[in-house]
Design an enzyme around this catalytic site. Structure first.
Site, PDB file in Angstrom:
ATOM      1  N   SER A 124      54.580  28.296  34.290  1.00 40.51           N
ATOM      2  CA  SER A 124      54.867  28.644  33.159  1.00 40.51           C
ATOM      3  C   SER A 124      56.385  29.676  33.072  1.00 40.51           C
ATOM      4  O   SER A 124      56.436  30.455  34.822  1.00 40.51           O
ATOM      5  CB  SER A 124      53.706  30.088  32.688  1.00 40.51           C
ATOM      6  OG  SER A 124      54.353  30.972  31.503  1.00 40.51           O
ATOM      7  N   TYR A 148      47.867  37.479  34.013  1.00 37.91           N
ATOM      8  CA  TYR A 148      48.057  36.295  33.925  1.00 37.91           C
ATOM      9  C   TYR A 148      49.278  35.230  34.735  1.00 37.91           C
ATOM     10  O   TYR A 148      49.096  34.553  35.356  1.00 37.91           O
ATOM     11  CB  TYR A 148      48.316  36.038  31.753  1.00 37.91           C
ATOM     12  CG  TYR A 148      48.577  34.534  31.758  1.00 37.91           C
ATOM     13  CD1 TYR A 148      47.808  33.542  31.837  1.00 37.91           C
ATOM     14  CD2 TYR A 148      50.322  33.852  31.316  1.00 37.91           C
ATOM     15  CE1 TYR A 148      48.566  32.647  31.618  1.00 37.91           C
ATOM     16  CE2 TYR A 148      50.605  33.052  31.289  1.00 37.91           C
ATOM     17  CZ  TYR A 148      50.137  32.102  31.752  1.00 37.91           C
ATOM     18  OH  TYR A 148      50.261  30.763  31.312  1.00 37.91           O
ATOM     19  N   LYS A 152      49.889  32.655  37.752  1.00 39.08           N
ATOM     20  CA  LYS A 152      50.390  31.648  38.068  1.00 39.08           C
ATOM     21  C   LYS A 152      51.461  31.267  39.164  1.00 39.08           C
ATOM     22  O   LYS A 152      51.241  30.871  40.424  1.00 39.08           O
ATOM     23  CB  LYS A 152      51.664  31.609  36.402  1.00 39.08           C
ATOM     24  CG  LYS A 152      50.956  31.129  35.473  1.00 39.08           C
ATOM     25  CD  LYS A 152      50.044  29.980  35.258  1.00 39.08           C
ATOM     26  CE  LYS A 152      48.799  29.265  34.329  1.00 39.08           C
ATOM     27  NZ  LYS A 152      48.732  28.205  34.032  1.00 39.08           N
TER      28      LYS A 152
HETATM   29  P1  NAD Z   1      44.427  26.344  25.647  1.00 38.21           P
HETATM   30  O1  NAD Z   1      44.045  26.963  26.027  1.00 38.21           O
HETATM   31  O2  NAD Z   1      44.980  25.205  25.052  1.00 38.21           O
HETATM   32  O3  NAD Z   1      43.969  24.980  27.104  1.00 38.21           O
HETATM   33  C1  NAD Z   1      42.716  25.150  28.595  1.00 38.21           C
HETATM   34  C2  NAD Z   1      42.833  24.082  28.623  1.00 38.21           C
HETATM   35  O4  NAD Z   1      41.152  24.361  29.445  1.00 38.21           O
HETATM   36  C3  NAD Z   1      41.027  24.487  27.442  1.00 38.21           C
HETATM   37  O5  NAD Z   1      40.716  23.325  27.094  1.00 38.21           O
HETATM   38  C4  NAD Z   1      40.055  25.390  28.431  1.00 38.21           C
HETATM   39  O6  NAD Z   1      38.278  25.050  27.394  1.00 38.21           O
HETATM   40  C5  NAD Z   1      40.160  25.169  29.065  1.00 38.21           C
HETATM   41  N1  NAD Z   1      40.172  26.151  30.439  1.00 38.21           N
HETATM   42  C6  NAD Z   1      39.874  27.270  30.991  1.00 38.21           C
HETATM   43  N2  NAD Z   1      39.220  27.529  31.499  1.00 38.21           N
HETATM   44  C7  NAD Z   1      39.023  25.964  32.608  1.00 38.21           C
HETATM   45  C8  NAD Z   1      37.513  26.392  33.522  1.00 38.21           C
HETATM   46  N3  NAD Z   1      37.575  27.117  33.899  1.00 38.21           N
HETATM   47  N4  NAD Z   1      37.550  25.149  33.523  1.00 38.21           N
HETATM   48  C9  NAD Z   1      37.177  23.687  33.101  1.00 38.21           C
HETATM   49  N5  NAD Z   1      38.205  23.946  31.799  1.00 38.21           N
HETATM   50  C10 NAD Z   1      38.184  25.561  31.377  1.00 38.21           C
HETATM   51  O7  NAD Z   1      45.718  26.207  26.249  1.00 38.21           O
HETATM   52  P2  NAD Z   1      47.233  25.210  26.142  1.00 38.21           P
HETATM   53  O8  NAD Z   1      48.113  25.976  25.351  1.00 38.21           O
HETATM   54  O9  NAD Z   1      46.931  24.076  26.405  1.00 38.21           O
HETATM   55  O10 NAD Z   1      47.771  25.728  27.755  1.00 38.21           O
HETATM   56  C11 NAD Z   1      47.189  24.086  29.203  1.00 38.21           C
HETATM   57  C12 NAD Z   1      47.954  24.941  30.702  1.00 38.21           C
HETATM   58  O11 NAD Z   1      49.418  25.558  30.299  1.00 38.21           O
HETATM   59  C13 NAD Z   1      47.386  26.230  30.608  1.00 38.21           C
HETATM   60  O12 NAD Z   1      47.445  26.338  32.349  1.00 38.21           O
HETATM   61  C14 NAD Z   1      48.310  27.467  30.407  1.00 38.21           C
HETATM   62  O13 NAD Z   1      48.751  28.759  31.194  1.00 38.21           O
HETATM   63  C15 NAD Z   1      49.580  26.598  30.489  1.00 38.21           C
HETATM   64  N6  NAD Z   1      51.341  27.269  29.740  1.00 38.21           N
HETATM   65  C16 NAD Z   1      50.148  27.359  28.408  1.00 38.21           C
HETATM   66  C17 NAD Z   1      52.015  27.730  27.767  1.00 38.21           C
HETATM   67  C18 NAD Z   1      51.343  27.506  25.907  1.00 38.21           C
HETATM   68  O14 NAD Z   1      52.397  28.542  25.405  1.00 38.21           O
HETATM   69  N7  NAD Z   1      50.630  27.238  25.962  1.00 38.21           N
HETATM   70  C19 NAD Z   1      52.648  27.680  28.288  1.00 38.21           C
HETATM   71  C20 NAD Z   1      52.925  28.017  29.154  1.00 38.21           C
HETATM   72  C21 NAD Z   1      51.879  27.596  30.233  1.00 38.21           C
HETATM   73  C1  WQD Z   2      58.341  34.545  20.803  1.00 37.28           C
HETATM   74  C2  WQD Z   2      58.868  35.248  19.566  1.00 37.28           C
HETATM   75  C3  WQD Z   2      57.999  37.981  20.024  1.00 37.28           C
HETATM   76  C4  WQD Z   2      54.049  36.388  17.661  1.00 37.28           C
HETATM   77  C5  WQD Z   2      54.307  33.769  25.801  1.00 37.28           C
HETATM   78  C6  WQD Z   2      53.808  33.986  26.800  1.00 37.28           C
HETATM   79  C7  WQD Z   2      54.180  33.031  27.737  1.00 37.28           C
HETATM   80  C8  WQD Z   2      53.662  31.480  27.649  1.00 37.28           C
HETATM   81  C9  WQD Z   2      54.031  31.081  26.311  1.00 37.28           C
HETATM   82  C10 WQD Z   2      52.065  31.415  29.063  1.00 37.28           C
HETATM   83  C11 WQD Z   2      58.793  36.878  20.183  1.00 37.28           C
HETATM   84  C12 WQD Z   2      57.944  36.564  18.572  1.00 37.28           C
HETATM   85  C13 WQD Z   2      55.692  36.718  18.477  1.00 37.28           C
HETATM   86  C14 WQD Z   2      54.321  37.236  16.161  1.00 37.28           C
HETATM   87  C15 WQD Z   2      57.118  38.075  16.863  1.00 37.28           C
HETATM   88  N1  WQD Z   2      52.901  31.893  27.527  1.00 37.28           N
HETATM   89  N2  WQD Z   2      56.559  37.360  17.839  1.00 37.28           N
HETATM   90  N3  WQD Z   2      55.305  37.622  15.808  1.00 37.28           N
HETATM   91  O1  WQD Z   2      55.822  36.025  23.559  1.00 37.28           O
HETATM   92  O2  WQD Z   2      57.696  34.227  24.372  1.00 37.28           O
HETATM   93  O3  WQD Z   2      55.581  33.320  25.334  1.00 37.28           O
HETATM   94  O4  WQD Z   2      53.869  32.044  25.565  1.00 37.28           O
HETATM   95  O5  WQD Z   2      52.550  31.068  30.009  1.00 37.28           O
HETATM   96  O6  WQD Z   2      54.010  32.909  28.868  1.00 37.28           O
HETATM   97  O7  WQD Z   2      54.492  35.449  26.561  1.00 37.28           O
HETATM   98  O8  WQD Z   2      55.913  33.876  23.021  1.00 37.28           O
HETATM   99  O9  WQD Z   2      55.360  33.120  21.015  1.00 37.28           O
HETATM  100  O10 WQD Z   2      53.956  34.555  21.330  1.00 37.28           O
HETATM  101  O11 WQD Z   2      56.570  35.282  20.902  1.00 37.28           O
HETATM  102  O12 WQD Z   2      57.972  38.279  15.938  1.00 37.28           O
HETATM  103  O13 WQD Z   2      53.531  37.132  15.356  1.00 37.28           O
HETATM  104  O14 WQD Z   2      57.888  35.766  18.927  1.00 37.28           O
HETATM  105  O15 WQD Z   2      57.688  38.996  20.048  1.00 37.28           O
HETATM  106  O16 WQD Z   2      60.461  37.043  20.485  1.00 37.28           O
HETATM  107  P1  WQD Z   2      56.417  34.208  24.314  1.00 37.28           P
HETATM  108  P2  WQD Z   2      55.263  34.103  21.449  1.00 37.28           P
END
Ligand code: NAD
Ligand code: WQD
Length: 336
Positions: A124, A148, A152
């Protein structure tokens, strides 16, 4: 290739399963459904017309994982399975350490036992903490801003160390920026449980009438309109990058780390305006104080992903909003 997709029923995982199948790969999903519905995989089957094998297994359960490895001859593992809420990780740091770090270690151990060496890991942009500048290259300083984020960063370090020590272990570490949008069919998309933490799902729930208004966290940032600027990337573009990454490793590629973003920043107000334009819905809003831990602006340098994988995001912000809205309006209550 035959690919184990851990967390494949989740938001990014389900879209990646679709793109893997569309590219001719075989997939087995491993998911505990800690944060997903098995219905997502039924929808994936409708989109692809193929049956998707799904093992309801927690990646920390070594014996159950070993069972899945013993039944298949995998070429690679894609590891999405993690808990991902920054806010929740402050309340339950040990839960996050255990699920995300222990889970990754157990999974890599079982891969080693099964002789599977190709690993794609969901990292991330959070590993850049509050970055000193944008666009952010992969060489930028790494720092964590939450428990969190720490999970990562630690997982990245373990993966890097293992690839130095074990010549058979090759990994693709993918640092996602802000994934949004949904599959064009509207059948799969992001379905957060409880109150959404992230901007796009919140906007969608306001537009569909589940919540009265959007709170914008801060309008006094040093950005063009005072609201936070982020690099939103369409989840289907992201999914396709995973296909490129796994194929790159399949062709003998070395361990690498890349950013996955568009290289463009959009403010909260720009996202709201784009969403209103493409959906035809009003998104009532109010201004609230800055959210703790937020930074003013960040966006990726996506150059390395382009050079190494030939990957570039194709979809723009309007398309992200259009697809997010199609998903939300077709399934207003998510996967019920
Ligand atoms: P999500 O929660 O929709 O998907 C994660 C999946 O993993 C879920 O289906 C959950 O049930 C499963 N899971 C969690 N822990 C588990 C375990 N111990 N064993 C088996 N299954 C498990 O999340 P997402 O948005 O699809 O994110 C996927 C990956 O990408 C995650 O690693 C997250 O940290 C990373 N990521 C997400 C974002 C984002 O904004 N969505 C941004 C950067 C990184
Ligand atoms: C985006 C913008 C908020 C909600 C997060 C995690 C990051 C990664 C991606 C996993 C910001 C604003 C948001 C709301 C708002 N995840 N906002 N009102 O914080 O950039 O990233 O998701 O790895 O680690 O921190 O994403 O979508 O929460 O926010 O004004 O109700 O929207 O302040 O400027 P963020 P976000």
């Amino acid at each position: 290739m035959k690919v184990m997709v851990c967390g494949g029923a989740g938001y990014i995982g389900s879209h990646t399963v679709v793109e893997l199948i569309a590219s001719g790969h075989a997939v087995v999903v491993v998911d505990s459904h800690a944060n997903s519905s098995p219905k997502a995989l039924e929808r994936v089957e409708r989109i692809t017309g193929e049956k998707v094998e799904n093992a309801c297994v927690d990646v920390r359960d070594a014996a159950a994982l070993a069972g899945v490895f013993s039944r298949h001859d995998f070429d690679a593992v894609i590891h999405f399975a993690a808990l991902k809420s920054v806010g929740e990780s402050w309340q339950k740091p040990l839960t996050y350490f255990d699920n995300n770090i222990s889970g990754t270690i157990v999974l890599m151990q079982e891969m080693a036992r099964a002789g599977v060496g190709k690993f794609v890991f969901s990292s991330s942009a959070t590993v850049y903490g509050a970055p000193d500048f944008s666009p952010i290259p992969e060489s930028a300083a790494l720092r964590t801003a939450s428990p969190y984020g720490r999970t990562k960063l630690i997982a990245e370090e373990l993966i890097e160390e293992l690839s130095h020590v074990d010549p058979g272990f090759k990994a693709a570490v993918l640092r996602y920026f802000n994934p949004v949008g949904a599959h064009q069919s509207g059948l799969i998309g992001e379905d957060p449980s409880g109150t959404p933490n992230n901007l796009m799902p919140y906007i969608c729930q306001v537009a569909v009438g589940r919540r009265p208004y959007l709170q914008i966290f801060g309008n006094d940032y040093p950005t063009r309109d005072g609201t936070g600027v982020r690099d939103y990337v369409h989840v289907v573009d992201l999914a396709r990058a995973h296909v490129r990454a796994v194929e790159h490793l399949g062709k003998g590629g070395e361990t690498f780390t890349v950013n996955l973003g568009t290289g463009c920043g959009h403010s909260v107000l720009e996202v709201v305006a784009a969403f209103e334009r493409v959906s035809g819905r009003q998104v009532p809003l109010s201004y609230a104080p800055r959210r703790a831990g937020d930074v003013a602006e960040y966006f990726a340098s996506p150059e390395l992903a382009r050079r190494l994988l030939g990957w570039k995001a194709e979809y723009d912000l309007d398309r992200m909003c259009e697809d997010a809205w199609r998903w939300q309006s077709m399934s207003p209550d998510g996967y019920v």
